[in-house]
Design a protein around this motif. Sequence first.
Motif, short mmCIF file in Angstrom:
data_model
loop_
_atom_site.label_atom_id
_atom_site.label_comp_id
_atom_site.label_asym_id
_atom_site.label_seq_id
_atom_site.Cartn_x
_atom_site.Cartn_y
_atom_site.Cartn_z
N ALA A 6 1.18 4.20 -2.91
CA ALA A 6 0.95 5.62 -2.63
C ALA A 6 2.13 6.45 -3.11
O ALA A 6 1.95 7.54 -3.66
CB ALA A 6 0.72 5.83 -1.12
N LEU A 7 3.34 5.92 -2.92
CA LEU A 7 4.53 6.64 -3.38
C LEU A 7 4.49 6.83 -4.89
O LEU A 7 4.76 7.93 -5.40
CB LEU A 7 5.77 5.85 -2.98
N MET B 145 0.83 -1.21 0.00
CA MET B 145 0.00 0.00 0.00
C MET B 145 0.85 1.25 0.00
O MET B 145 0.58 2.23 -0.70
CB MET B 145 -0.88 0.02 1.25
N ALA B 146 1.93 1.20 0.81
CA ALA B 146 2.77 2.40 0.93
C ALA B 146 3.47 2.71 -0.39
O ALA B 146 3.50 3.87 -0.83
CB ALA B 146 3.80 2.19 2.04
N TYR B 147 4.03 1.68 -1.03
CA TYR B 147 4.74 1.94 -2.28
C TYR B 147 3.80 2.38 -3.39
O TYR B 147 4.16 3.19 -4.24
CB TYR B 147 5.55 0.71 -2.71
N GLU C 269 13.62 10.89 -7.74
CA GLU C 269 13.86 10.31 -6.42
C GLU C 269 13.02 9.05 -6.25
O GLU C 269 13.51 8.06 -5.71
CB GLU C 269 13.47 11.35 -5.36
N ARG D 99 -4.89 18.11 -13.39
CA ARG D 99 -4.55 17.27 -12.24
C ARG D 99 -3.19 17.67 -11.66
O ARG D 99 -3.03 17.76 -10.44
CB ARG D 99 -4.51 15.81 -12.67
N GLU E 262 1.85 6.89 -6.84
CA GLU E 262 0.79 7.82 -7.20
C GLU E 262 1.19 9.26 -6.96
O GLU E 262 0.93 10.16 -7.75
CB GLU E 262 -0.47 7.53 -6.38
N GLU E 263 1.83 9.51 -5.80
CA GLU E 263 2.14 10.89 -5.43
C GLU E 263 3.34 11.43 -6.18
O GLU E 263 3.36 12.60 -6.56
CB GLU E 263 2.47 10.95 -3.93
N LYS E 264 4.38 10.61 -6.34
CA LYS E 264 5.64 11.15 -6.82
C LYS E 264 5.87 10.90 -8.30
O LYS E 264 6.48 11.72 -8.98
CB LYS E 264 6.81 10.50 -6.05
N SER F 20 12.05 16.27 -10.13
CA SER F 20 13.02 15.81 -9.14
C SER F 20 12.37 14.79 -8.21
O SER F 20 12.99 13.81 -7.81
CB SER F 20 13.63 16.97 -8.37
N LEU G 3 -3.59 21.10 -9.86
CA LEU G 3 -4.38 21.10 -8.65
C LEU G 3 -3.65 20.40 -7.51
O LEU G 3 -3.78 20.79 -6.36
CB LEU G 3 -5.73 20.42 -8.89
N THR G 4 -2.89 19.35 -7.85
CA THR G 4 -2.26 18.63 -6.75
C THR G 4 -0.89 19.19 -6.41
O THR G 4 -0.47 19.12 -5.27
CB THR G 4 -2.11 17.14 -7.08
#
Lengths: 259, 248
Positions: B97-98, B93-95, B175, B149, B100-102, B171, B152-153
């Motif tokens: 999320a990573l 789940m954590a990866y 990472e 998208r 999706e966000e980064k 960047s 906004l984010t």
Amino acid sequence: MSLAADAFVSQLAAAEPWPENATLYQPLKEDQILLSDCASSLAVQAYLRMCGLPVEVVYRANAEYMSPSGKIPFIHVGNQVVSELGPIVQFTKAKGHSLSDGLDDVQRAEMKAYMELVNNMLLTAELYIQWCDDATAAEISRPRYSSPYSWPLSNILSYQKQWEVRRKMNAIGWGGKTLEQVYEDVSQCCQALSQRLGTQPYFFNKQATELDALVFGHLFTILTTRLTSAELAERIKSYSNLLSFCRRIEQTYFDDKSS
Amino acid sequence: MAAAMELRCWGGDWGLPSVHTESLIVLAYTKFSGAEVTVSPIDWTWKTLTATVPELLCGNSAVQEPAQILNFLRKQRFNADYELTAREGADTMAYIALLEEKLRPALLHTFWVDAENYANLTRPWFASRSPFPLNFLVPSCQANTALSRILLTKGEAPLHRITEVEGKIYSDAKECLNLLSYRLGTANYFFGNSPTSLDAFVFGFVAPLHKASLPSSPLQSHLRQLDNLTRFCDSILAVYFSSDHPYG
């Protein structure tokens, strides 16, 4: 900030030690601040306490507008202003204070991944509950957000903020979710955090890192904030190791703070 | 349980079964879990504008979004995560999320917002796969969605200009790729010897970046330096999507 500006600020930051008069700005605690901002602010305060860096908390009604990125909280150190946990962690690292130096590459990858999980799920859920749930928005969020201002500015600002947040929720695909689904997502996130924490005192065993500060900020705020329904807090309370984790951090780092 | 399942997704090119990240995630997971799905590409149909892709049709129900589709497949006993421990499930789940966000904002930017890539690769590809007159609408709709998208984010209100966030999102993406590379190390898959849903997600995000012939992409050059990630994509393609069974 662009990359060049980031590098410049880091260089400036490295030049001076942490001053005594560093301040952290957030909205008014009793009347104005909302759940998500309070969580972010508490996370930063916890992180700075874990680093042993003194900071004075100052409450201002226009803190959101003073912030360089528009987000709460921000710190004013020397002649620099830095907002949000990520940049603040980098800033303190440039000054030589870091909690995650002892981690190897794989652990650091895990830590960043879990921090994104908290941001992606918990923070987004908090924003959703505050602004996309009509009952909470009408009873709590809009009145609180606009409390320092008089009519008609209060109406304009609160509806503008609500519209902004709803646009963002639609863009990331949360617009169509029901409240029940959001609670379910929060449960899953807490389950993941609970399993990762296990029986350890902190997420990376003996040492507290920025992940601990972030998780503490969000969970503690959710547990201690009154919303229209106690469902969110109940979901978290079902994970006992998260509860004892919050209590432990509160006692270790916030015991001098009057609650 | 043996009801026929049909997956609607974008078609493939550049050596991939699909050029669309979410569709790739679902396709990879169906292969990993052994689910039999008939793939119906939506290319050259009016569904390019109207359908939400990917979409899994099973009997009377339609499921959208990769996470929901994966949940649905798990309930149908097609589970690639069966052998994961609870802690590994939490890491998954954590990866995700990573990613999706980064990584997602930079991928959206590379394919849909960067002028050179959009004009030379993305728009011609999607326009050529859409029937007239949708070929004028579909690419620009998707490009607008992508831009809004990202702004906004990641955009900092009230300025909302793409140039200010470009540096940061790239960047962050570099990472993120580095972190994935550290986590993968020398292993074949992220958890043990068989692929799981995290492998499907990483494959879906990284494979288009690896395989597309982008005119200008610093992110692609960065990815090419991470040998274990490119090897990871290539081995999944070779093992699960070999040329005699492009779709299954």
